[in-house]
Design a protein around this motif. Structure first.
Motif, PDB file in Angstrom:
ATOM      1  N   ALA A  89      -6.760   8.061  -9.912  1.00 11.68           N
ATOM      2  CA  ALA A  89      -6.787   6.603  -9.773  1.00 11.68           C
ATOM      3  C   ALA A  89      -5.449   6.082  -9.254  1.00 11.68           C
ATOM      4  N   LEU A  90      -4.346   6.569  -9.822  1.00 10.16           N
ATOM      5  CA  LEU A  90      -3.047   6.056  -9.387  1.00 10.16           C
ATOM      6  C   LEU A  90      -2.691   6.541  -7.981  1.00 10.16           C
ATOM      7  N   LEU A  91      -3.134   7.730  -7.611  1.00  4.76           N
ATOM      8  CA  LEU A  91      -2.926   8.181  -6.232  1.00  4.76           C
ATOM      9  C   LEU A  91      -3.695   7.291  -5.257  1.00  4.76           C
ATOM     10  N   ASN A  92      -4.886   6.864  -5.654  1.00  3.66           N
ATOM     11  CA  ASN A  92      -5.636   5.920  -4.816  1.00  3.66           C
ATOM     12  C   ASN A  92      -4.883   4.600  -4.669  1.00  3.66           C
ATOM     13  N   SER A  93      -4.241   4.142  -5.747  1.00  2.23           N
ATOM     14  CA  SER A  93      -3.433   2.924  -5.677  1.00  2.23           C
ATOM     15  C   SER A  93      -2.286   3.087  -4.700  1.00  2.23           C
ATOM     16  N   VAL A  94      -1.566   4.201  -4.825  1.00  3.60           N
ATOM     17  CA  VAL A  94      -0.402   4.453  -3.973  1.00  3.60           C
ATOM     18  C   VAL A  94      -0.827   4.594  -2.515  1.00  3.60           C
ATOM     19  N   GLY A  95      -1.904   5.351  -2.274  1.00  4.65           N
ATOM     20  CA  GLY A  95      -2.361   5.557  -0.906  1.00  4.65           C
ATOM     21  C   GLY A  95      -2.859   4.286  -0.257  1.00  4.65           C
ATOM     22  N   ALA A  96      -3.643   3.512  -0.990  1.00  2.13           N
ATOM     23  CA  ALA A  96      -4.175   2.261  -0.430  1.00  2.13           C
ATOM     24  C   ALA A  96      -3.070   1.258  -0.184  1.00  2.13           C
ATOM     25  N   GLY A  97      -2.091   1.214  -1.083  1.00  2.00           N
ATOM     26  CA  GLY A  97      -0.966   0.301  -0.880  1.00  2.00           C
ATOM     27  C   GLY A  97      -0.247   0.571   0.423  1.00  2.00           C
ATOM     28  N   SER A  98      -0.150   1.855   0.787  1.00  2.00           N
ATOM     29  CA  SER A  98       0.480   2.224   2.054  1.00  2.00           C
ATOM     30  C   SER A  98      -0.404   1.922   3.251  1.00  2.00           C
ATOM     31  N   ALA A  99      -1.714   2.045   3.067  1.00  2.00           N
ATOM     32  CA  ALA A  99      -2.642   1.965   4.200  1.00  2.00           C
ATOM     33  C   ALA A  99      -3.100   0.545   4.532  1.00  2.00           C
ATOM     34  N   ILE A 100      -3.170  -0.331   3.524  1.00  2.00           N
ATOM     35  CA  ILE A 100      -3.670  -1.693   3.768  1.00  2.00           C
ATOM     36  C   ILE A 100      -2.664  -2.460   4.619  1.00  2.00           C
ATOM     37  N   PRO A 101      -3.096  -3.039   5.723  1.00  2.00           N
ATOM     38  CA  PRO A 101      -2.146  -3.681   6.642  1.00  2.00           C
ATOM     39  C   PRO A 101      -1.693  -5.050   6.154  1.00  2.00           C
ATOM     40  N   GLY A 102      -0.515  -5.440   6.594  1.00  2.00           N
ATOM     41  CA  GLY A 102      -0.100  -6.828   6.457  1.00  2.00           C
ATOM     42  C   GLY A 102      -0.764  -7.611   7.576  1.00  2.00           C
ATOM     43  N   SER A 103      -1.205  -8.810   7.302  1.00  2.00           N
ATOM     44  CA  SER A 103      -1.927  -9.590   8.299  1.00  2.00           C
ATOM     45  C   SER A 103      -1.044 -10.690   8.874  1.00  2.00           C
ATOM     46  N   ALA A 104      -1.280 -11.001  10.141  1.00  2.00           N
ATOM     47  CA  ALA A 104      -0.521 -12.074  10.794  1.00  2.00           C
ATOM     48  C   ALA A 104      -1.232 -13.420  10.697  1.00  2.00           C
ATOM     49  N   SER A 105      -2.359 -13.458  10.000  1.00  2.00           N
ATOM     50  CA  SER A 105      -3.138 -14.686   9.921  1.00  2.00           C
ATOM     51  C   SER A 105      -2.394 -15.776   9.149  1.00  2.00           C
ATOM     52  N   PRO A 106      -2.388 -17.011   9.649  1.00  2.00           N
ATOM     53  CA  PRO A 106      -1.699 -18.092   8.927  1.00  2.00           C
ATOM     54  C   PRO A 106      -2.348 -18.436   7.591  1.00  2.00           C
ATOM     55  N   SER A 107      -3.624 -18.066   7.405  1.00  2.00           N
ATOM     56  CA  SER A 107      -4.313 -18.376   6.148  1.00  2.00           C
ATOM     57  C   SER A 107      -4.130 -17.282   5.102  1.00  2.00           C
ATOM     58  N   TYR A 108      -3.431 -16.220   5.477  1.00  2.00           N
ATOM     59  CA  TYR A 108      -3.226 -15.092   4.570  1.00  2.00           C
ATOM     60  C   TYR A 108      -1.740 -14.859   4.369  1.00  2.00           C
ATOM     61  N   GLN A 109      -1.329 -14.786   3.099  1.00  2.00           N
ATOM     62  CA  GLN A 109       0.068 -14.485   2.773  1.00  2.00           C
ATOM     63  C   GLN A 109       0.122 -13.149   2.043  1.00  2.00           C
ATOM     64  N   HIS A 110       0.804 -12.183   2.646  1.00  2.00           N
ATOM     65  CA  HIS A 110       0.844 -10.828   2.102  1.00  2.00           C
ATOM     66  C   HIS A 110       1.400 -10.814   0.676  1.00  2.00           C
ATOM     67  N   SER A 111       2.483 -11.530   0.446  1.00  2.00           N
ATOM     68  CA  SER A 111       3.106 -11.524  -0.885  1.00  2.00           C
ATOM     69  C   SER A 111       2.193 -12.163  -1.926  1.00  2.00           C
ATOM     70  N   ARG A 112       1.523 -13.252  -1.552  1.00  2.00           N
ATOM     71  CA  ARG A 112       0.605 -13.928  -2.478  1.00  2.00           C
ATOM     72  C   ARG A 112      -0.586 -13.029  -2.817  1.00  2.00           C
ATOM     73  N   PHE A 113      -1.120 -12.350  -1.805  1.00  2.00           N
ATOM     74  CA  PHE A 113      -2.251 -11.449  -2.020  1.00  2.00           C
ATOM     75  C   PHE A 113      -1.888 -10.355  -3.024  1.00  2.00           C
ATOM     76  N   TRP A 114      -0.745  -9.693  -2.795  1.00  2.00           N
ATOM     77  CA  TRP A 114      -0.385  -8.575  -3.652  1.00  2.00           C
ATOM     78  C   TRP A 114       0.043  -9.024  -5.044  1.00  2.00           C
ATOM     79  N   ALA A 115       0.655 -10.193  -5.144  1.00  2.00           N
ATOM     80  CA  ALA A 115       1.017 -10.695  -6.477  1.00  2.00           C
ATOM     81  C   ALA A 115      -0.230 -10.952  -7.315  1.00  2.00           C
TER      82      ALA A 115
END
Length: 272
Positions: A89-115
């Motif tokens: 489970a934790l390896l899936n967390s670590v791997g997905a955290g690396s793989a999920i992209p940051g988005s350039a969309s103005p309606s999406y905030q990377h820091s807010r999403f992850w918090a």
């Protein structure tokens, strides 16, 4: 439940998008874990070949959300402490955290999403201590990654940014908005991504239906799913349903939410 049409092609709907690969060595470690006879030392040796994954794993295991009795200083020690399912489970967390992209969309905030994702994960871990402590990592990961399709959709799906922006300002249910606009929702896309990445079946099923009831050992992850970026209404739902289904006092749940909120920033930095 609300299902996508049979045979729906998410790759086509997302403009040819394919989920990025997991870090190769994390994938190798997960493949080894699938062998019930494997020695944990071998798994640890593979993880240690990826310095970034090793560091994230150790910081995560030593975080307040995992709360080890004493500091874990090696990946092998972490693997032995966690056991097979928890380590996966934790390896899936670590791997997905690396793989999920940051988005350039103005309606999406990377820091807010992850918090927000980290707050859900930390709270699911805390609730797990009152339900089944041996499933803490699995509930942590399921809660963390339930909305992992949102960053992808924000950057790929036509008109999705408008839907996300409206959701943030309206307070309406995101899944309903997506279904009325596209005929599918972010949980469907997350389960497709999870299947592509080889996630366990219970994770894939949870991602598709995390807002539609609670079942089996992912109950804590289900309970925290109403927490959302836009407002605190989800906290009130979590307080009520957790007190009702787990038998905890409202005050106890409020305290856990406060602690999870404090931990969320540090966790988000570690995982995003």
């Amino acid at each position: 439940g609300r299902k996508r049409p049979d045979g729906f092609d998410f790759k086509k709907a997302l403009g040819g998008y394919e989920p990025p690969s997991f870090p190769a060595l994390v994938t190798r470690a997960l493949d080894l874990l699938a062998d019930p006879t494997i020695d944990m030392q071998r798994v640890a040796e593979v993880i240690e070949l990826d310095p970034g994954a090793s560091a994230r794993m150790l910081r995560l295991v030593n975080s307040a959300s995992m709360a080890p009795r004493s500091k874990v200083t090696s990946v092998h020690q972490a693997a032995v402490m966690l056991g097979r399912n928890q380590l996966e489970a934790l390896l899936n967390s670590v791997g997905a955290g690396s793989a999920i992209p940051g988005s350039a969309s103005p309606s999406y905030q990377h820091s807010r999403f992850w918090a927000t994702a980290a707050k859900r994960a930390a709270l699911a871990s805390k609730i797990s201590t009152h339900v089944d402590p041996t499933r803490r990592s699995e509930n942590f990961t399921a809660a963390l990654l339930q909305d992992m399709a949102v960053p992808v959709l924000a950057s790929r799906a036509e008109l999705y940014s408008d839907v996300l922006d409206y959701w943030h300002h309206s307070g309406e249910d995101l899944t309903n908005l997506e279904m009325s606009s596209f005929g599918w929702h972010h949980g469907d896309v997350a389960s497709w991504m999870g299947s592509t990445w080889g996630f366990p079946d219970d994770f894939v099923g949870f991602m598709s239906d995390h807002h539609e009831g609670a079942e089996h050992h992912l109950l804590p992850a289900h309970l925290v799913s109403p927490i959302r970026e836009a407002d605190d209404q989800g906290d009130l739902i979590v307080i009520e349903t957790t007190a009702e289904l787990i038998g905890l006092s409202s005050d106890a749940v409020v305290l856990m939410i406060e602690e999870a909120t404090e931990e969320a920033g540090r966790l988000a930095e570690l995982l995003s």
